[in-house]
Design a protein around this motif. Structure first.
Motif, short mmCIF file in Angstrom:
data_model
loop_
_atom_site.label_atom_id
_atom_site.label_comp_id
_atom_site.label_asym_id
_atom_site.label_seq_id
_atom_site.Cartn_x
_atom_site.Cartn_y
_atom_site.Cartn_z
N ALA A 81 28.44 -33.38 15.80
CA ALA A 81 27.51 -33.91 16.80
C ALA A 81 26.29 -34.56 16.15
CB ALA A 81 27.05 -32.80 17.73
N GLY A 82 25.93 -34.11 14.95
CA GLY A 82 24.65 -34.49 14.37
C GLY A 82 24.62 -35.91 13.83
N LEU A 83 23.38 -36.33 13.53
CA LEU A 83 23.16 -37.63 12.92
C LEU A 83 22.77 -37.42 11.47
CD1 LEU A 83 21.00 -39.63 15.48
CD2 LEU A 83 23.24 -40.27 14.62
N TRP A 140 15.07 -39.86 10.82
CA TRP A 140 13.74 -40.26 10.36
C TRP A 140 13.38 -41.67 10.83
CZ3 TRP A 140 15.45 -38.62 4.84
CH2 TRP A 140 15.52 -37.22 4.79
N SER A 141 14.38 -42.57 10.86
CA SER A 141 14.03 -43.93 11.25
C SER A 141 14.26 -44.16 12.75
CB SER A 141 14.79 -44.96 10.41
OG SER A 141 16.16 -44.64 10.34
N GLY A 142 14.42 -43.07 13.49
CA GLY A 142 14.38 -43.18 14.95
C GLY A 142 15.66 -43.68 15.60
N VAL A 143 16.79 -43.57 14.88
CA VAL A 143 18.06 -43.95 15.50
C VAL A 143 18.56 -42.75 16.30
CG1 VAL A 143 20.43 -44.71 15.08
CG2 VAL A 143 18.58 -45.51 13.61
N GLU A 144 18.95 -42.98 17.57
CA GLU A 144 19.32 -41.84 18.41
C GLU A 144 20.82 -41.64 18.53
OE1 GLU A 144 17.04 -42.65 21.85
OE2 GLU A 144 15.22 -41.90 20.89
N GLN A 145 21.56 -42.75 18.47
CA GLN A 145 23.01 -42.63 18.59
C GLN A 145 23.68 -43.14 17.32
OE1 GLN A 145 24.73 -44.63 21.93
NE2 GLN A 145 26.10 -42.89 22.25
N LEU A 146 24.80 -42.55 17.00
CA LEU A 146 25.52 -42.98 15.80
C LEU A 146 26.01 -44.42 16.00
CD1 LEU A 146 26.34 -41.71 13.10
CD2 LEU A 146 28.59 -41.35 14.09
N PRO A 147 25.62 -45.35 15.09
CA PRO A 147 26.05 -46.74 15.25
C PRO A 147 27.58 -46.84 15.18
CG PRO A 147 24.34 -46.54 13.58
CD PRO A 147 24.77 -45.16 13.91
N GLN A 165 17.48 -50.87 7.91
CA GLN A 165 17.00 -49.51 7.68
C GLN A 165 17.82 -48.45 8.43
OE1 GLN A 165 13.86 -48.70 6.07
NE2 GLN A 165 14.12 -46.54 6.44
N GLY A 166 18.04 -48.68 9.72
CA GLY A 166 18.69 -47.67 10.55
C GLY A 166 20.16 -47.47 10.18
N LEU A 167 20.79 -48.50 9.61
CA LEU A 167 22.20 -48.41 9.27
C LEU A 167 22.42 -47.87 7.86
CD1 LEU A 167 23.98 -51.64 10.56
CD2 LEU A 167 24.51 -49.28 11.12
N THR A 168 21.53 -48.24 6.94
CA THR A 168 21.80 -47.99 5.53
C THR A 168 20.78 -47.10 4.85
OG1 THR A 168 20.49 -49.89 4.89
CG2 THR A 168 22.81 -50.29 5.32
N GLY A 169 19.71 -46.75 5.56
CA GLY A 169 18.68 -45.97 4.90
C GLY A 169 17.67 -46.83 4.16
N GLY A 170 17.77 -48.14 4.29
CA GLY A 170 16.77 -49.05 3.73
C GLY A 170 16.59 -48.90 2.23
N THR A 171 15.34 -49.01 1.78
CA THR A 171 15.04 -48.95 0.34
C THR A 171 15.43 -47.62 -0.27
OG1 THR A 171 13.07 -50.11 1.06
CG2 THR A 171 13.26 -49.63 -1.28
N ASN A 172 15.27 -46.55 0.51
CA ASN A 172 15.56 -45.23 -0.05
C ASN A 172 17.04 -44.97 -0.20
OD1 ASN A 172 12.82 -44.66 -0.02
ND2 ASN A 172 12.92 -43.98 2.11
N GLY A 173 17.85 -45.70 0.54
CA GLY A 173 19.28 -45.48 0.48
C GLY A 173 19.63 -44.11 1.06
N MET A 174 20.65 -43.50 0.50
CA MET A 174 21.06 -42.18 0.97
C MET A 174 21.05 -41.21 -0.20
SD MET A 174 24.19 -43.02 3.46
CE MET A 174 24.49 -44.75 3.55
N THR A 175 20.64 -39.99 0.09
CA THR A 175 20.54 -39.00 -0.98
C THR A 175 20.81 -37.61 -0.40
OG1 THR A 175 19.11 -38.11 -2.68
CG2 THR A 175 18.02 -38.92 -0.72
N ASN A 176 20.69 -36.60 -1.22
CA ASN A 176 20.95 -35.21 -0.80
C ASN A 176 22.39 -35.00 -0.37
OD1 ASN A 176 18.39 -34.30 -1.28
ND2 ASN A 176 17.68 -34.83 0.78
N PHE A 177 23.30 -35.08 -1.30
CA PHE A 177 24.68 -34.76 -0.99
C PHE A 177 24.98 -33.38 -1.57
CE2 PHE A 177 24.32 -39.33 -1.53
CZ PHE A 177 24.76 -39.77 -0.29
#
Lengths: 358, 291
Positions: A80-82, A88-95, A155-167
């Motif tokens: 269920a989660g995002l 953080w970037s305010g996206v409410e539904q999974l794209p 930003q909302g799709l890819t995490g912008g400059t920070n990208g994705m982390t914490n795996f």
């Protein structure tokens, strides 16, 4: 030949011993170098064998990496989660773009197919029009520039400059646990081995010879009835898939994927190792990639600014003094040693053919 | 409509800067087969020249233009003489070589001027703008456009009227024949490098009017400038002018209509599509070599 066999066995033994002797931190670094080595095999194929200087390998690395990261993020977020960065970037539904990546089979297929497809399309459109050499290099670089700007902007799709982390998880492996890290390292080592084998077989095959022929005389190959565009497109696609696999492995190993790793400069950095090691020899490219990245870690730990001077300087020096890289140096030294050994016997027996071949 | 027209001077000034940068690239590429990745650092050198000169006199901005031309030109000359000369006939290697040089130059700038961006204060007469038929024309953008026009006219006069320029065109069209006819091709090469790098320096001064100056200034423009070269065709003026205009407007307007991140991708797609129709750019130098 025997020397090559021996060094291959030595390398395999060293790679197998590494998890037993290295600390988890150092082992993680080595695994990272192995990822870059996988990319290097692809570059050596495209650039060394095929003459296609690709300055956009970061794009394919990134496509594989993001596909993997999206799956891992969704897996962590649960059904269920995002993903955290979306919250953080305010996206409410999974794209909608993200939805299929919840499926591991789809994600793994995307790791291979996404980079492959992009490279295939670009290669087909570009090579068919006989756009080649420097033009192709510039276009591949422009692709890298555009790709990074796109990633940062969405930003909302890819995490912008920070990208994705914490795996924390990778197909059931706990990435925070040393044993999990060892397992991921083993996966990287095996993938590198398979990549090397595939590339080696390809180079030795009929297709490999055709590829070299295209590199050295594209028009002549065309006049012989082959289509160089097909040969180049296939090779470029294979090299992109290798970069994509490396990107997908990079994510669980290093724990981050971001635009800063994929742009123009990182894409060019991927070439440094190949150029230093020797682009015409697959093993040389692998060794070069590992050595250069090791040197980068070594320097970055002590004085980071020096690294840029050294990297730039290294590049200039290699190109001026050893255009074939270290593999070329090794080859010429070996050649000189063997010819020195042969010369006295050759002149003693007085056989002319020896003189000709030497 | 008003917003659309207001975008006009922005698109034109982007085109002007791209053109100044691409001129040097297209001639070094077309004439010598050299892909100079360090070209961006000549832009940076020009911009820092303006930064260093500011405050000396009231007109130091205007003085910076010729000084930057000379500084960047000499850097180009030095690069050609020391390294690139050895690499003729190996275009891909020159690309990597000059990238190495570019890394070193950027780090050098970081060590000398510091990593943070610096600002060049525009002279008073370039602040503000004028409204013409409801379109806002900022003075700084207009100045860049006029500067580029002057430079292009200068290059055109040089190429068509002066003996040195005619020699250069001869070398671009057929190096061997030019050499056999008694033209010192090596000297022409060096002069082309001086000229192209100098223009990049001038572009750098112009860029100080629209943004801050930093060690990585050149990297923002070098890729677009190379795309101008690819789309325009090698080694001639009109292709570079037209392609720079097209790319400048495409960039300016696409950023306005969509967002900046999509604009770059669309520009890339547009260029790939364009190459399907004209794989060698807008204008091709006619020759008898097989391409």
């Amino acid at each position: 030949m025997t020397l090559g066999r021996i060094s291959l066995v030595v390398c395999i033994v060293l790679l197998a011993l590494a998890p037993l002797t290295l600390s988890p931190f150092r082992l993680g670094l080595l695994a990272k170098y192995l990822c870059f080595a996988i990319v290097a095999v692809g570059i050596a194929l495209a650039w060394g064998q095929g003459g296609m200087l690709t300055l956009g390998q970061g794009v394919f690395f990134g496509l594989g990496g993001y596909a993997m990261a999206m799956y891992l993020k969704l897996k962590e977020a649960g059904s269920a989660g995002l993903p955290d960065f979306m919250v953080w970037s305010g996206v409410e539904q999974l794209p909608a773009l993200w939805k299929p990546f919840g499926n591991p089979v789809f994600a793994l297929a995307a790791v291979v197919l996404l980079p492959g497809l992009v490279a295939f399309l670009l290669g087909l459109l570009v090579f068919r029009q006989r756009v080649r050499g420097a033009y192709f290099a510039i276009l591949s670089q422009a692709l890298a520039a555009a790709f990074v700007i796109l990633l940062v902007g969405q930003q909302g799709l890819t995490g912008g400059t920070n990208g994705m982390t914490n795996f924390t998880q990778f197909f059931g492996l706990d990435l925070t646990d040393p044993n999990g890290q060892r397992a991921v390292y083993a996966v990287a080592a095996v993938v590198l081995g398979v990549t090397f084998l595939v590339a080696k077989l390809l180079v030795r095959s009929r297709f490999g010879r055709l590829l070299v022929a295209v590199r050295d005389g594209e028009d002549r190959v065309r006049f012989l009835g082959y289509d160089p565009a097909v040969v180049k497109t296939i090779t470029f696609t294979i090299s992109a898939v290798m970069a994509g696999l490396a990107g997908a492995l990079f994510v669980p190993i290093v724990g981050i994927i971001s635009p800063a790793l994929l742009g123009i400069v990182p894409s060019l950095e991927l070439l440094v190792g190949v150029a230093v090691g020797g682009r015409f020899v697959l093993a040389g490219a692998i060794a070069g990639a590992i050595a250069v990245n090791y040197a980068k870690t070594l320097f970055s730990e002590d004085f980071a600014e020096g690294w840029l001077y050294l990297q730039g300087g290294l590049f200039v020096l290699v190109l001026v003094f050893a255009p074939k890289g270290l593999a070329g140096v090794v080859e010429s030294v070996r050649y000189r040693l063997s010819s020195r050994k042969q010369t006295p016997t050759g002149s003693g027996s007085g056989s002319a053919p020896v003189e000709v071949t030497a | 409509m008003g917003a659309l027209a207001n975008q006009l001077p922005i698109g034109l000034s982007i085109a002007a800067v791209l053109l100044l940068i691409a001129l040097g690239l297209t001639f070094t590429f077309g004439q010598m087969g050299v892909i100079n990745m360090a070209h961006g650092e000549f832009i940076m050198a020009g911009a820092y020249t303006a930064y260093l000169l500011q405050g000396f006199t009231s007109q130091s901005f205007l003085i910076a233009l010729p000084v930057a031309f000379v500084v960047a030109g000499l850097m180009g000359l030095l690069l050609e003489w020391s390294l690139i000369r050895r690499f003729y006939g190996r275009p891909l290697d020159t690309l990597l070589l000059t990238w190495g040089v570019s890394l070193v130059l950027q780090q050098l700038a970081r060590d000398i001027f510091g990593a943070p961006n610096v600002q060049v204060t525009a002279p008073g007469w370039l602040v503000g703008g004028v409204d013409l038929l409801g379109v806002r024309l900022p003075y700084n953008r207009m100045f860049i456009i006029v500067l580029a026009v002057l430079c292009v006219v200068g290059v055109w006069v040089y190429l068509t009227k002066l003996p040195q320029g005619r020699r250069m065109r001869a070398v671009v069209q057929n190096r061997e024949l030019a050499g056999y006819s008694g033209i010192a091709t090596g000297r022409v090469d060096r002069f082309t490098f001086l000229l192209g790098s100098g223009l990049a320096g001038v572009a750098g001064v112009a860029l100080t009017l629209v943004g801050p100056v930093g060690p990585s200034l050149g990297t923002f423009y070098i890729v677009d400038a190379f795309l101008v070269v690819v789309a325009g065709g090698l080694g001639q003026l009109r292709g570079a002018v037209l392609a720079a205009l097209a790319l400048g407007f495409l960039n300016g307007y696409l950023e306005f209509w969509t967002d900046a991140s999509l604009a770059k991708v669309l520009v890339f797609v547009a260029i790939i599509a364009f190459l399907q129709v004209r794989p060698q750019g807008m204008f091709v130098l006619k020759g008898r070599t097989l391409v």
